[in-house]
Write a protein that holds these residues in place. Sequence first.
Motif, mmCIF file in Angstrom:
data_model
loop_
_atom_site.group_PDB
_atom_site.id
_atom_site.type_symbol
_atom_site.label_atom_id
_atom_site.label_comp_id
_atom_site.label_asym_id
_atom_site.label_seq_id
_atom_site.Cartn_x
_atom_site.Cartn_y
_atom_site.Cartn_z
ATOM 1 N N GLY A 411 1.339 -0.844 -0.338
ATOM 2 C CA GLY A 411 0.135 0.326 0.263
ATOM 3 C C GLY A 411 0.852 1.157 0.092
ATOM 4 O O GLY A 411 0.183 2.361 0.272
ATOM 5 N N CYS A 412 2.688 0.947 0.207
ATOM 6 C CA CYS A 412 2.818 1.923 -0.186
ATOM 7 C C CYS A 412 3.314 2.616 -1.040
ATOM 8 O O CYS A 412 5.001 1.557 -1.595
ATOM 9 N N LEU A 413 3.633 2.739 -2.278
ATOM 10 C CA LEU A 413 4.792 3.470 -3.351
ATOM 11 C C LEU A 413 5.632 4.518 -3.042
ATOM 12 O O LEU A 413 4.729 5.862 -3.157
ATOM 13 N N GLN A 433 9.813 0.164 -7.043
ATOM 14 C CA GLN A 433 9.012 -0.026 -7.210
ATOM 15 C C GLN A 433 7.562 -1.665 -7.562
ATOM 16 O O GLN A 433 8.449 -2.500 -8.737
ATOM 17 N N GLY A 435 4.140 -2.768 -8.662
ATOM 18 C CA GLY A 435 2.596 -2.562 -9.036
ATOM 19 C C GLY A 435 2.741 -1.227 -7.685
ATOM 20 O O GLY A 435 3.377 0.154 -7.312
ATOM 21 N N ASN A 436 1.384 -1.940 -6.695
ATOM 22 C CA ASN A 436 1.147 -0.390 -5.426
ATOM 23 C C ASN A 436 1.974 -0.568 -4.020
ATOM 24 O O ASN A 436 1.597 -0.080 -3.703
ATOM 25 N N ALA A 437 3.243 -1.067 -4.105
ATOM 26 C CA ALA A 437 4.214 -2.232 -2.977
ATOM 27 C C ALA A 437 4.874 -1.059 -3.612
ATOM 28 O O ALA A 437 5.861 -0.820 -4.499
ATOM 29 N N THR A 438 6.332 -1.286 -2.631
ATOM 30 C CA THR A 438 7.501 -1.175 -2.804
ATOM 31 C C THR A 438 8.862 -1.402 -1.690
ATOM 32 O O THR A 438 8.483 -2.415 -1.065
ATOM 33 N N GLU A 461 4.631 8.340 -3.542
ATOM 34 C CA GLU A 461 4.135 8.699 -5.182
ATOM 35 C C GLU A 461 1.990 8.086 -4.341
ATOM 36 O O GLU A 461 1.515 8.496 -5.225
ATOM 37 N N ARG A 462 2.118 7.223 -4.128
ATOM 38 C CA ARG A 462 0.472 7.246 -4.072
ATOM 39 C C ARG A 462 0.588 5.726 -2.191
ATOM 40 O O ARG A 462 1.701 5.333 -2.120
ATOM 41 N N ALA A 464 -2.068 3.356 -0.762
ATOM 42 C CA ALA A 464 -3.869 2.715 -0.342
ATOM 43 C C ALA A 464 -3.457 1.449 0.037
ATOM 44 O O ALA A 464 -2.784 0.557 -0.956
ATOM 45 N N GLY A 469 -7.665 4.172 1.636
ATOM 46 C CA GLY A 469 -7.371 4.845 0.757
ATOM 47 C C GLY A 469 -6.905 5.980 1.497
ATOM 48 O O GLY A 469 -7.032 7.071 2.133
#
Length: 482
Positions: A411-413, A433, A435-438, A461-462, A464, A469
Amino acid sequence: MKKTILTSTLLLMAIAVFAQWKDKEYYVEKDPKVQQKLEDWKDLKLGFMVHWGAYSVEGLCESWPIVSEDVEWLTPHKDIQAFRKHYFNLATKFNPTEFKPSDWADLAEDMGAKYFIFTTKHHDGFTMWDTKQTDFKITNPKYPYAKSKHADITGELFNAMRKKHMMIGAYLSKPDWHHPKYWTPSFDAATRNVNYKISRHPEWWKDYTDFFYKQVEELMTQYGDVDILWLDGAWATKTNRGQDMKMDEVGEMCRKHQPGILVVDRWIGGRWENYRTPEQHIPSESDNTPWESNMTVNCCFSYRFVDSPETRVKSSRELTHKLVDVVSKGGNFLINLGASPQGWFNQKEIESVQGLGQWLKLNGKAIYETRAIAPFGEANVRYTKAKDNSKVYAIVLLSEGEQMKKAMLPGCLVAKGATVRDIATGKRVRFSQQGNATLIDMPKKKGVGHYAVAFEISKVERMAGKKYGMSQDAIDAVNRNK
C-alpha cells in the motif's frame, strides 16, 4: 487467603464496554487551551502508569477482592466481611522503605515514556497523598510510612517526573469503597455500586460528592501543574442508580485551577472525556478520536510476587510491536507497572520496558510527534507520518530470529527519486516499485534493533491499502514539502 484473579473474562468485558462507548459521539472541546494540550499529548505517544497502594503488601489485585459480585473474574471469599476488615488493615503494614521517586523518574525516562499517570486513589479509598478529607491515607501518623521524607508519595512522584519534563496525570477513583457515605455500614456492601438508595438518603450522597469534589480540588491546587485528571469507576454516573458525581462542577473547577487540563471521565463520553481509554487491548482499526490503550506489562495492574503463567511478562519485542501498532492507528500507549510493597518493580518487567526504551532511542523519530496515515498497516508493516506531513515512516515488525533480505511495503508506493533511510543508522537503503507497493532492502539488525526496523521515506507517490485509501490531497500534503 485467596487472591482475586483477573481472567480473559475481564478482558472480554472491557472490550464489550469499549465497543459500546465507541458508539457514543465524541465531544470536541472548544477551549483552545484544552485543544493545544490534547495536541501536545498526542505528540508524546508513550506513557508510564503505576498502580500502587496498600494492596501491594500481599500482592493482591487492587481493590476488587473486597467486592462480592457473582461474576466470573472475582474469587469469592467465604467471609467477605472478615476479608474486608483484613484488606483495609493492610494500610497499617504498608511501609515502602525502598521507595525513591528519582529512581522511578529514571525508569520512566529509560523506557522512553513522556507522561506519567499515578493512582493517587483506587476504588478501595486508600489515598496516596496528604489529603485533609480522610485519615485513610499514606500520611496518617498511625501508619508506619508517615515518618518518611517521601511520605506524600503523590507529591514526591509528580515533582520527580516534572524534572524529566513529563506530563503529569492523576488517576482518581470516583467511587470510594472505604467512605461511609458510599458504602454505608448501615447496609451490606454487596456490589461495586453505592449500597443505599440515593433518593432516600440524598444528604448522604451530598456528603459523598462534596468529599469527592474536595479531594479533586486538593490535587488541583496543592501539587503543581497537573496535565491530566484520569478518572476511573464508570459505574458512578447519574444514569446508574442516580450516582451523579456533578462532573460539570468538578470539571469546571479543574479548568479554573489548571487551565487546559485534560479530564478523562473514562467510558462516560461527553464533555469530560477528552480522550478515550480502551483497556488491556488495542482496537482493530484506526480511530479519529483521541485515544490511549492502557495495558499491563504482566497480567495485572497491581504487583505480583509469584512468577507463574498468570504473571507472564510481555517481552521488550512484544511491547515494541504493541506500541508501533497503537501509534500507527493514531493512539497513545500507556504501559502499567505495579509497584512492590517495598517501593520498586519486578526486575523482569523493568528489563522489558527498558528494552522498549532502547529501541525508541534508535527509532523514536518514527513514533514521537507523528500522526496516523492510511493504510496504517498491513501484514507486518505499520505506517506513521510526521505531523507536519514532511515525511512518511514505515516500520517493519520482526519476529524472534526472523531474517529478511527484502521487505514489501504494501500500500505504499515510494516515489521514484525519493530517499529512504534506515532511521536507526541514517543510512540510505535501496528500493524498487512493485505495483502499488515498494520492495525495500532490509539492513541486518541484532539486539533491540531487531524488534522492528523503521524507515524514513522522503516522498510517496501513492498510499492505498486493501481496506483504506489515501486521498490525493493527503499525498500532496506529504509531497509538497519535498
